[in-house]
Design a protein around this motif. Structure first.
Motif, PDB file in Angstrom:
ATOM      1  N   PRO A  92       8.003 -11.519  -8.844  1.00 42.46           N
ATOM      2  CA  PRO A  92       7.424 -10.231  -9.238  1.00 42.46           C
ATOM      3  C   PRO A  92       6.404 -10.440 -10.361  1.00 42.46           C
ATOM      4  O   PRO A  92       6.390 -11.478 -11.026  1.00 42.46           O
ATOM      5  CB  PRO A  92       8.636  -9.433  -9.741  1.00 42.46           C
ATOM      6  N   ARG A  93       5.583  -9.429 -10.597  1.00 48.36           N
ATOM      7  CA  ARG A  93       4.586  -9.492 -11.671  1.00 48.36           C
ATOM      8  C   ARG A  93       5.273  -9.851 -12.986  1.00 48.36           C
ATOM      9  O   ARG A  93       6.308  -9.290 -13.319  1.00 48.36           O
ATOM     10  CB  ARG A  93       3.864  -8.155 -11.832  1.00 48.36           C
ATOM     11  N   THR A  94       4.689 -10.788 -13.721  1.00 48.36           N
ATOM     12  CA  THR A  94       5.286 -11.266 -14.965  1.00 48.36           C
ATOM     13  C   THR A  94       4.740 -10.547 -16.195  1.00 48.36           C
ATOM     14  O   THR A  94       5.205 -10.799 -17.305  1.00 48.36           O
ATOM     15  CB  THR A  94       5.051 -12.782 -15.129  1.00 48.36           C
ATOM     16  N   ALA A  95       3.757  -9.680 -16.024  1.00 46.77           N
ATOM     17  CA  ALA A  95       3.159  -8.949 -17.143  1.00 46.77           C
ATOM     18  C   ALA A  95       2.539  -7.656 -16.629  1.00 46.77           C
ATOM     19  O   ALA A  95       2.360  -7.470 -15.426  1.00 46.77           O
ATOM     20  CB  ALA A  95       2.097  -9.806 -17.827  1.00 46.77           C
ATOM     21  N   THR A  96       2.225  -6.784 -17.566  1.00 44.45           N
ATOM     22  CA  THR A  96       1.510  -5.548 -17.270  1.00 44.45           C
ATOM     23  C   THR A  96       0.081  -5.704 -17.780  1.00 44.45           C
ATOM     24  O   THR A  96      -0.126  -6.209 -18.886  1.00 44.45           O
ATOM     25  CB  THR A  96       2.195  -4.353 -17.971  1.00 44.45           C
ATOM     26  N   VAL A  97      -0.890  -5.295 -16.969  1.00 41.09           N
ATOM     27  CA  VAL A  97      -2.301  -5.345 -17.367  1.00 41.09           C
ATOM     28  C   VAL A  97      -2.842  -3.918 -17.315  1.00 41.09           C
ATOM     29  O   VAL A  97      -2.759  -3.254 -16.283  1.00 41.09           O
ATOM     30  CB  VAL A  97      -3.117  -6.278 -16.446  1.00 41.09           C
ATOM     31  N   VAL A  98      -3.392  -3.474 -18.462  1.00 36.91           N
ATOM     32  CA  VAL A  98      -3.912  -2.120 -18.590  1.00 36.91           C
ATOM     33  C   VAL A  98      -5.375  -2.181 -19.021  1.00 36.91           C
ATOM     34  O   VAL A  98      -5.733  -2.940 -19.931  1.00 36.91           O
ATOM     35  CB  VAL A  98      -3.097  -1.320 -19.640  1.00 36.91           C
ATOM     36  N   ALA A  99      -6.214  -1.375 -18.396  1.00 42.08           N
ATOM     37  CA  ALA A  99      -7.628  -1.300 -18.770  1.00 42.08           C
ATOM     38  C   ALA A  99      -7.752  -0.685 -20.161  1.00 42.08           C
ATOM     39  O   ALA A  99      -7.275   0.421 -20.399  1.00 42.08           O
ATOM     40  CB  ALA A  99      -8.397  -0.466 -17.752  1.00 42.08           C
ATOM     41  N   MET A 100      -8.383  -1.418 -21.092  1.00 45.79           N
ATOM     42  CA  MET A 100      -8.631  -0.895 -22.442  1.00 45.79           C
ATOM     43  C   MET A 100      -9.888  -0.032 -22.456  1.00 45.79           C
ATOM     44  O   MET A 100     -10.002   0.910 -23.239  1.00 45.79           O
ATOM     45  CB  MET A 100      -8.820  -2.050 -23.432  1.00 45.79           C
ATOM     46  N   THR A 101     -10.842  -0.399 -21.616  1.00 47.55           N
ATOM     47  CA  THR A 101     -12.107   0.322 -21.471  1.00 47.55           C
ATOM     48  C   THR A 101     -12.287   0.605 -19.986  1.00 47.55           C
ATOM     49  O   THR A 101     -11.501   0.131 -19.167  1.00 47.55           O
ATOM     50  CB  THR A 101     -13.286  -0.540 -21.962  1.00 47.55           C
ATOM     51  N   ALA A 102     -13.323   1.331 -19.634  1.00 51.53           N
ATOM     52  CA  ALA A 102     -13.670   1.450 -18.220  1.00 51.53           C
ATOM     53  C   ALA A 102     -13.945   0.032 -17.718  1.00 51.53           C
ATOM     54  O   ALA A 102     -14.599  -0.756 -18.408  1.00 51.53           O
ATOM     55  CB  ALA A 102     -14.886   2.334 -18.046  1.00 51.53           C
ATOM     56  N   CYS A 103     -13.411  -0.310 -16.570  1.00 47.34           N
ATOM     57  CA  CYS A 103     -13.524  -1.672 -16.040  1.00 47.34           C
ATOM     58  C   CYS A 103     -14.011  -1.652 -14.597  1.00 47.34           C
ATOM     59  O   CYS A 103     -13.809  -0.668 -13.879  1.00 47.34           O
ATOM     60  CB  CYS A 103     -12.161  -2.375 -16.047  1.00 47.34           C
ATOM     61  N   THR A 104     -14.607  -2.753 -14.204  1.00 49.21           N
ATOM     62  CA  THR A 104     -14.889  -3.007 -12.799  1.00 49.21           C
ATOM     63  C   THR A 104     -14.074  -4.241 -12.433  1.00 49.21           C
ATOM     64  O   THR A 104     -14.155  -5.263 -13.123  1.00 49.21           O
ATOM     65  CB  THR A 104     -16.382  -3.278 -12.562  1.00 49.21           C
ATOM     66  N   VAL A 105     -13.263  -4.113 -11.388  1.00 47.82           N
ATOM     67  CA  VAL A 105     -12.449  -5.230 -10.938  1.00 47.82           C
ATOM     68  C   VAL A 105     -12.752  -5.530  -9.476  1.00 47.82           C
ATOM     69  O   VAL A 105     -13.203  -4.662  -8.730  1.00 47.82           O
ATOM     70  CB  VAL A 105     -10.932  -4.968 -11.101  1.00 47.82           C
ATOM     71  N   ALA A 106     -12.512  -6.771  -9.107  1.00 49.33           N
ATOM     72  CA  ALA A 106     -12.560  -7.160  -7.699  1.00 49.33           C
ATOM     73  C   ALA A 106     -11.198  -7.754  -7.402  1.00 49.33           C
ATOM     74  O   ALA A 106     -10.641  -8.495  -8.218  1.00 49.33           O
ATOM     75  CB  ALA A 106     -13.657  -8.186  -7.456  1.00 49.33           C
ATOM     76  N   SER A 107     -10.641  -7.408  -6.249  1.00 51.00           N
ATOM     77  CA  SER A 107      -9.323  -7.928  -5.905  1.00 51.00           C
ATOM     78  C   SER A 107      -9.288  -8.324  -4.434  1.00 51.00           C
ATOM     79  O   SER A 107     -10.088  -7.855  -3.625  1.00 51.00           O
ATOM     80  CB  SER A 107      -8.238  -6.893  -6.193  1.00 51.00           C
ATOM     81  N   CYS A 108      -8.355  -9.212  -4.130  1.00 48.76           N
ATOM     82  CA  CYS A 108      -8.175  -9.620  -2.737  1.00 48.76           C
ATOM     83  C   CYS A 108      -6.699  -9.665  -2.401  1.00 48.76           C
ATOM     84  O   CYS A 108      -5.846  -9.733  -3.290  1.00 48.76           O
ATOM     85  CB  CYS A 108      -8.827 -10.977  -2.464  1.00 48.76           C
ATOM     86  N   ASP A 109      -6.407  -9.641  -1.120  1.00 47.38           N
ATOM     87  CA  ASP A 109      -5.024  -9.690  -0.666  1.00 47.38           C
ATOM     88  C   ASP A 109      -4.489 -11.121  -0.721  1.00 47.38           C
ATOM     89  O   ASP A 109      -5.227 -12.069  -0.998  1.00 47.38           O
ATOM     90  CB  ASP A 109      -4.895  -9.098   0.736  1.00 47.38           C
ATOM     91  N   GLU A 110      -3.204 -11.253  -0.454  1.00 47.25           N
ATOM     92  CA  GLU A 110      -2.544 -12.552  -0.559  1.00 47.25           C
ATOM     93  C   GLU A 110      -3.082 -13.566   0.448  1.00 47.25           C
ATOM     94  O   GLU A 110      -3.216 -14.743   0.130  1.00 47.25           O
ATOM     95  CB  GLU A 110      -1.027 -12.384  -0.386  1.00 47.25           C
ATOM     96  N   ALA A 111      -3.425 -13.124   1.649  1.00 52.80           N
ATOM     97  CA  ALA A 111      -3.955 -14.050   2.660  1.00 52.80           C
ATOM     98  C   ALA A 111      -5.274 -14.663   2.199  1.00 52.80           C
ATOM     99  O   ALA A 111      -5.489 -15.876   2.329  1.00 52.80           O
ATOM    100  CB  ALA A 111      -4.130 -13.331   3.998  1.00 52.80           C
ATOM    101  N   THR A 112      -6.162 -13.850   1.647  1.00 57.93           N
ATOM    102  CA  THR A 112      -7.439 -14.357   1.136  1.00 57.93           C
ATOM    103  C   THR A 112      -7.194 -15.276  -0.057  1.00 57.93           C
ATOM    104  O   THR A 112      -7.819 -16.330  -0.178  1.00 57.93           O
ATOM    105  CB  THR A 112      -8.361 -13.188   0.742  1.00 57.93           C
TER     106      THR A 112
END
Length: 124
Positions: A92-112
């Motif tokens: 499971p996730r080992t930490a929490t990540v919270v946006a401090m400012t407006a952010c742009t993120v890119a994410s991919c699935d586990e297969a990629t």
């Protein structure tokens, strides 16, 4: 967020140190598969203890990392990534990540992640 997939750009991903040595064709494939998203300040991007099914790259903005038993752990800046621990270790996730400012993120699935990104960690 729009329901249609908005891919990250090759230019954005080329600024990420982890991807610096990827061949152009691989970077283009990765960019096409990574979903780009705008996130408001205060948004929880990943929550400690939840299943991990995506890998994230912060393209702009700042985010904070914390753990329940330890508290604040640090700050993530543009060009840095998160979410790899759950995917590489199948935990499971080992930490929490919270946006401090407006952010742009890119994410991919586990297969990629498994196909294109996991091999980048083998050299560490």
């Amino acid at each position: 967020m729009s329901p249609r997939h908005v891919p990250a750009s090759v230019t954005e991903l080329s600024r990420v140190g982890l991807f610096a040595d990827l061949p152009g064709a691989t970077l283009a494939t990765l960019a096409d598969r990574m979903e780009r998203e705008e996130v408001s300040a205060g948004t929880v991007m990943i929550q400690e203890g939840e299943p991990g099914d995506r890998f994230f790259v912060l393209l702009s903005g700042l985010a904070t990392v914390s753990q329940t038993n330890i508290g604040p752990r640090g700050t993530i800046k543009a060009g840095e990534f998160f979410g790899e621990v759950a995917l590489t270790m199948h935990v499971p996730r080992t930490a929490t990540v919270v946006a401090m400012t407006a952010c742009t993120v890119a994410s991919c699935d586990e297969a990629t992640f498994d196909e294109l990104i996991r091999p980048l960690f083998a050299d560490d």
